[in-house]
Write a protein that holds these residues in place. Structure first.
Motif, PDB file in Angstrom:
ATOM      1  N   ASN A  39     -93.259  25.465 -41.626  1.00  0.00           N
ATOM      2  CA  ASN A  39     -93.971  26.690 -41.244  1.00  0.00           C
ATOM      3  C   ASN A  39     -94.780  27.284 -42.400  1.00  0.00           C
ATOM      4  N   TYR A  56     -94.528  29.527 -36.256  1.00  0.00           N
ATOM      5  CA  TYR A  56     -94.401  28.181 -35.694  1.00  0.00           C
ATOM      6  C   TYR A  56     -95.372  27.228 -36.378  1.00  0.00           C
ATOM      7  N   ASP A  61     -95.418  22.520 -32.734  1.00  0.00           N
ATOM      8  CA  ASP A  61     -95.356  23.466 -31.618  1.00  0.00           C
ATOM      9  C   ASP A  61     -96.682  24.215 -31.492  1.00  0.00           C
ATOM     10  N   HIS A  65     -97.573  28.309 -31.708  1.00  0.00           N
ATOM     11  CA  HIS A  65     -98.355  28.709 -32.881  1.00  0.00           C
ATOM     12  C   HIS A  65     -99.575  29.526 -32.438  1.00  0.00           C
TER      13      HIS A  65
END
Length: 127
Positions: A39, A56, A61, A65
């Motif tokens: 992250n 995120y 993902d 995000h």
């Protein structure tokens, strides 16, 4: 600069986390390069690095995000789709013989409205 973003001057510390990968994902904000380590989002400038944590990782993902870390992108896309469709439909309904110009006008409107939507939402986004 984000409130939770940290500046690391290069003259104080040259660093790069082992395992950090260069990426094209994210707003470069004038950086030469950007990297991701989970992250962690790192931007490299001539004189400094900036570092912040996203909620995120867009590589693993992307939808979350976009929703949590970059909603301005979704707002820009929505503005482009809705605005371009409305303009194109309006012009087509006025003159059914002008299909090509309606499509072109809708496309141009989608670019303009999408950019405006993105820009305004980015300025309004809490830092």
């Amino acid at each position: 600069m984000k409130m939770n973003e940290i500046d690391v001057p290069k003259h104080l510390r040259q660093f790069m986390l082992e395992g950090a990968r260069e990426t094209k994902l994210g707003d470069k904000k004038g950086a030469k390069k950007q990297y991701r380590y989970g992250n962690l989002h790192i931007r490299e400038y001539d004189d400094k690095y900036t570092v912040h944590m996203d909620k995120y990782d867009p590589r693993s993902d992307p939808i979350r995000h976009l929703v949590w870390d970059a909603p301005e992108v979704l707002i820009g896309l929505a503005g482009a789709i809705i605005g371009g469709r409305k303009v194109g439909s309006y012009l087509y309904n006025k003159n059914k013989n002008a299909k090509q110009s309606s499509i072109l006008s809708g496309l141009i409107a989608s670019i303009v409205i999408g950019y405006i939507s993105y820009s305004v939402s980015k300025k309004l986004k809490p830092q």
